[in-house]
Design an enzyme around this catalytic site. Structure first.
Site, PDB file in Angstrom:
ATOM      1  N   LYS A 189      34.567  47.076  13.733  1.00  0.00           N
ATOM      2  CA  LYS A 189      35.328  45.997  13.107  1.00  0.00           C
ATOM      3  C   LYS A 189      35.902  45.054  14.151  1.00  0.00           C
ATOM      4  CE  LYS A 189      36.661  48.041   8.678  1.00  0.00           C
ATOM      5  NZ  LYS A 189      35.854  49.259   8.716  1.00  0.00           N
TER       6      LYS A 189
ATOM      7  N   GLU B  46      45.891  44.549  11.358  1.00  0.00           N
ATOM      8  CA  GLU B  46      45.867  43.221  10.772  1.00  0.00           C
ATOM      9  C   GLU B  46      47.127  42.985   9.956  1.00  0.00           C
ATOM     10  OE1 GLU B  46      42.407  43.198   8.323  1.00  0.00           O
ATOM     11  OE2 GLU B  46      41.039  42.761   9.984  1.00  0.00           O
TER      12      GLU B  46
ATOM     13  N   ARG C 192      24.401  47.199   4.560  1.00  0.00           N
ATOM     14  CA  ARG C 192      23.677  48.116   3.672  1.00  0.00           C
ATOM     15  C   ARG C 192      23.828  47.616   2.249  1.00  0.00           C
ATOM     16  NH1 ARG C 192      28.146  50.279   1.385  1.00  0.00           N
ATOM     17  NH2 ARG C 192      29.939  50.716   2.694  1.00  0.00           N
TER      18      ARG C 192
END
Length: 669
Positions: free
Chosen positions: A116, A200, A292
Site C-alpha cells: 500500500k 492515514e 484480482r
C-alpha cells in the site's frame, strides 16, 4: 483459448470460475485440502488434486504444490480466484518459470500494488488523488505515531501488504495508539507475513466506491463503472450495489478515468479494482488497487450484462478486450449480500458447524446465488466463514431492493448461526432504502438493524407466541389423527377443560432474555382465540399457518409474517424487520453454573494467538488479556473486572473449542 485451467482456490469463487469455464468448453482442475475432500468445487471440476492439510498455510498457500498439480494435469493456466495466492508476485513468477499462464496481471503490477505504501507513491506521481497519510519506509513506532499525532485523530492504521480488513485498526485517540499498532502489526504478520504499516487520516463520513477496470495485452483499457461498498463491518463489505446511488455522469467519468490512469501507471492487464473513498463534497481519494477479481464482481456483471470471468480467460489467452468503452452501458440496479456463518449479536464472531438444513432462494434471471457449499457440509475454523453470495437485479434500485428483501426471507439455514436476520434488517433500514450511505452505516443505524429488545417485545412477541401456539395445535391435530381409537381421549385435540379456562404459558428467549406470556385458549363454534397477556395488556389473537407464512389477526389488526425455523428457534420476518426467538427449555436444575470459577471462555472455535499478560499480573477492567484468531479474524479477550490472572489453559498456536475455559481469573473482592 485454453483447453484446461486449474483453479487455485476453494469455495464459491472456485465454483464460480468452473461454471464459466464449462460454458466456454474449458476443462477444469480443482485443488483441495483435507478439509475440502468432499466439497462442492471438487465435485464440479473435471479433475481434482489433493495438496495438503486443512490449514491454508499447509495447502492453498503452497504455491509449489499448486504448480505441481497444474503440471501433472496438463493445465495451461491457473486462475487464482481471490485471497490465497491471487496477489502473490512470487507465485506469479513461478507460474511464468513453468510456462503456465497466470490469469491475472503481470508480476510488476502485483508488486507495485502489493505494498500500500508503494502504491500510494505511484499514484501520487500519476496524479491520482490521495488521502493524507504516512506511507514511508521508516517503521519505528515514534515515526508512525508522530505522523498520526500531526494529522490528528482519528487515524487508520493499515497493513501495507494487506486487504480485506486484515491488519487494520481505527485509532480514535492518542491513548489507543500503542495497543492499536501492536494489534494491527501482529494481525498483519499472521495474515501476510509482513507487519509493515501505513497510517492515514480517517474520514468520518466517507463512502467506499470502487471502479472495475479491465485491460488487455494490447494496451487498451476500459472501466465497467462503479460499485458502492460502503456498508461494512470490521472493514469487510456486507452489502454491495451497482451503480452507486446518487452518482452523476460527470463524477462517474472522473472516477473511471482516474481508475484507468492508476491501471496504466503500472501497465496493468486483466481484471482489477481501484478503490476510492468518496467524501461528502464529491471529492474522492485513492485507497488501494486490488489486482484480482473482487468478491462483489457479480453486481457489475448484472448491470453490464458481461461475464467478467470469461473476460479474464479471453484476455489471459491473448485476445483483445471484448468491448470498448463506448460499447459499455449500465442497465438497471444490482445488490449483493454476503451470507456468513457469524453472530452479528456478538461482535460478528465467526461461527462453525454443519449446515444441517440449507435452502437458498430459487434462482432466476433476477436472483443469483454463488456458493461453494451444500446441505450437510461443514463450515470449519480453517477458512473464511462465507456461506454464499446472494445477488439480485431489477430495473431500478427500489425494485432490486424489494427483490433482495424477498430473497433474504426465503433463505433457510439451520445448524449454525448466520447473519441472515441482520442482512434482512439492514436491507429494510429506512436509511438504507434512502441510500444514505457511509462506511459507518451499521454503527450509526444500530437500532434499526438490530431491533432493540423493547421494540421486539412490544411488536413481535405476540406474533411469536401465536406462531408457537398454532404450531402446537397442528402437532396436536396430527397426534389426534394418528390415534385410531375414536373413543380415546387422545383422539381429541380440543382444549376443553372442566370448570376452568385453558391457560398456558409460552416461554421464549430473545437475545438470551426470557420472555414469558400467559395465554388463555378459548374455543367457540370451531374457532380458536388466544388471549395473550402482555403484562396486563390482553391481545385477542387468531391466526393460521400456511407453510412458512403466518396469517394473524391481533385485536382486529390483520398482518402476516414469514417464519423461518432454524436450530433451536425461529425468525419472524415482517415489514418492520427480522427478529429471532428460541423456545425456552424448562429449567430442570441440571445446568452447571460456571460463573464462580473465575474463568473466561472462548467465544468461538479458533486458535490461541498470544497472551498479552503474564500469570500473576494484576490487571484492570477491560485490559487486554489474550488474543484468539478464527477464520482470519482476531478477537481480543478483556478483563471483566479488576483482578489477577492465575493461569492460562491454552498456549499460543493451540486450537481452542468454542466455550472452553481460557484462563483462571480472580476478580478483586
Amino acid at each position: 483459448m485454453f483447453n484446461k485451467i486449474l483453479i487455485a482456490n476453494r469455495g464459491e469463487i472456485a465454483c464460480r470460475v468452473i461454471k464459466t469455464a464449462q460454458q466456454m468448453g474449458v476443462r477444469t482442475v480443482a485443488v483441495y485440502s483435507d478439509a475440502d475432500a468432499h466439497s462442492l468445487h471438487v465435485a464440479m471440476a473435471d479433475e481434482a488434486i489433493h495438496i495438503g492439510a486443512a490449514p491454508s498455510r499447509e495447502s492453498y498457500l503452497l504455491g509449489d504444490k499448486v504448480i505441481e498439480a497444474a503440471l501433472k494435469t496438463g493445465a495451461q493456466a491457473i486462475h487464482p480466484g481471490y485471497g490465497f495466492l491471487s496477489e502473490n508476485a512470487d507465485f506469479c513468477r513461478k507460474c511464468a518459470d513453468n510456462n503456465i499462464v497466470f490469469i491475472g496481471p503481470p508480476i510488476g503490477a502485483i508488486e507495485a500494488m502489493g505494498s500500500k505504501s508503494a502504491a500510494k507513491q505511484i499514484m501520487e506521481k500519476a496524479g491520482v488523488p490521495l488521502v493524507p497519510g504516512y506511507h514511508g519506509e521508516d517503521q519505528s513506532r515514534d515515526i508512525i505515531k508522530k505522523a498520526a499525532d500531526d494529522m490528528g485523530y482519528p487515524v487508520l492504521l493499515k497493513a501495507a501488504a494487506g486487504g480485506g480488513g486484515k491488519g487494520m485498526r481505527q485509532v480514535w485517540s492518542e491513548d489507543e495508539f500503542d495497543e492499536g499498532l501492536e494489534a494491527a502489526k501482529r494481525e498483519s504478520m499472521n495474515a501476510f507475513g509482513d507487519d509493515h504499516m501505513l497510517v492515514e487520516k480517517y474520514l468520518t463520513q466517507p463512502r467506499h466506491v470502487e471502479i472495475q477496470v479491465f485491460c488487455d495485452t494490447f494496451g487498451k483499457g476500459v472501466y465497467l463503472f462503479e460499485r458502492d461498498c460502503s456498508v461494512q463491518r470490521r472493514h469487510q463489505k456486507v452489502i454491495e450495489e451497482a451503480p452507486a446511488p446518487g452518482m452523476t455522469e460527470e463524477l462517474r467519468q472522473k472516477m473511471g478515468e482516474a481508475a484507468l490512469k492508476a491501471a496504466q501507471a503500472i501497465s496493468y492487464e486483466g481484471a482489477g479494482t481501484v478503490e476510492f473513498l468518496l467524501d461528502t463534497d464529491g471529492s474522492f481519494y485513492f485507497m488501494e488497487m486490488n489486482t484480482r477479481l473482487q468478491v462483489e464482481h457479480p453486481v457489475t456483471e448484472y448491470i453490464t450484462g458481461q461475464d467478467l470471468v470469461e473476460w479474464q480467460l479471453r484476455v489471459a489467452s491473448g485476445e483483445p478486450l471484448p468491448l470498448s468503452q463506448d460499447q459499455l452501458s449500465i442497465n438497471g440496479h444490482a445488490f449483493e449480500a454476503r451470507v456468513y456463518a457469524e453472530d452479528p449479536d456478538n461482535e460478528f464472531l465467526p461461527a462453525t458447524g454443519v449446515l444441517e438444513f440449507l435452502q437458498a432462494p430459487e434462482e432466476s434471471e433476477n436472483v443469483r446465488v454463488d456458493t461453494g457449499v451444500r446441505q450437510g457440509d461443514e463450515v470449519s475454523v480453517y477458512y473464511d466463514p462465507m456461506i454464499a453470495k446472494l445477488i439480485v437485479w431489477d430495473e431500478n434500485r427500489d425494485k432490486a431492493l424489494a427483490r433482495m428483501s424477498k430473497a433474504l426471507k426465503e433463505y433457510r439455514i439451520s445448524g449454525l448461526t448466520t447473519n441472515l436476520d441482520f442482512l434482512y434488517n439492514l436491507a429494510n433500514a429506512p436509511a438504507f432504502k434512502e441510500a444514505d450511505l457511509d462506511t459507518g452505516f451499521i454503527e450509526k443505524h444500530h437500532g434499526d438493524i438490530f431491533h432493540d429488545d423493547e421494540n421486539a417485545l412490544t411488536n413481535e412477541l405476540p406474533l411469536a407466541a401465536l406462531f408457537v401456539l398454532l404450531q402446537q395445535a397442528e402437532e396436536a391435530d396430527a397426534r389426534a389423527t394418528a390415534c385410531g381409537d375414536r373413543t380415546s381421549p387422545w383422539h381429541s385435540s380440543s382444549n376443553w377443560r372442566l370448570n376452568e379456562p385453558h391457560i398456558q404459558t409460552v416461554n421464549l428467549l430473545h437475545h438470551e432474555q426470557e420472555c414469558a406470556v400467559d395465554v388463555e385458549v378459548q374455543q367457540r363454534h370451531g374457532q380458536t382465540t388466544y388471549l395473550i397477556d402482555m403484562g396486563g395488556d390482553v391481545i385477542s389473537a387468531q391466526g393460521r399457518l400456511e407453510g412458512n407464512h403466518l396469517r394473524a389477526d391481533l385485536n382486529g389488526h390483520r398482518l402476516s409474517a414469514t417464519v423461518a425455523a432454524h436450530d433451536g428457534g425461529f425468525s419472524l420476518y415482517t415489514s418492520k424487520g427480522a427478529v429471532s426467538f428460541k423456545v425456552a427449555k424448562p429449567d430442570t436444575g441440571e445446568d452447571l453454573d460456571t460463573a464462580g470459577e473465575g474463568g473466561l471462555t472462548a467465544p468461538m472455535n479458533g486458535t490461541m494467538v498470544t497472551h498479552l499478560v503474564a500469570v500473576g499480573d494484576n490487571v484492570k477492567k477491560d485490559d487486554a488479556l489474550l488474543v484468539m484468531e478464527a477464520m482470519k479474524m482476531e478477537h481480543t479477550i478483556r478483563a471483566p473486572a479488576d483482578g489477577v490472572v492465575n493461569s492460562f489453559f491454552f498456549q499460543p498456536g493451540e486450537l481452542v473449542d468454542g466455550g472452553a475455559l481460557l484462563l483462571d481469573f480472580a476478580a478483586e473482592e
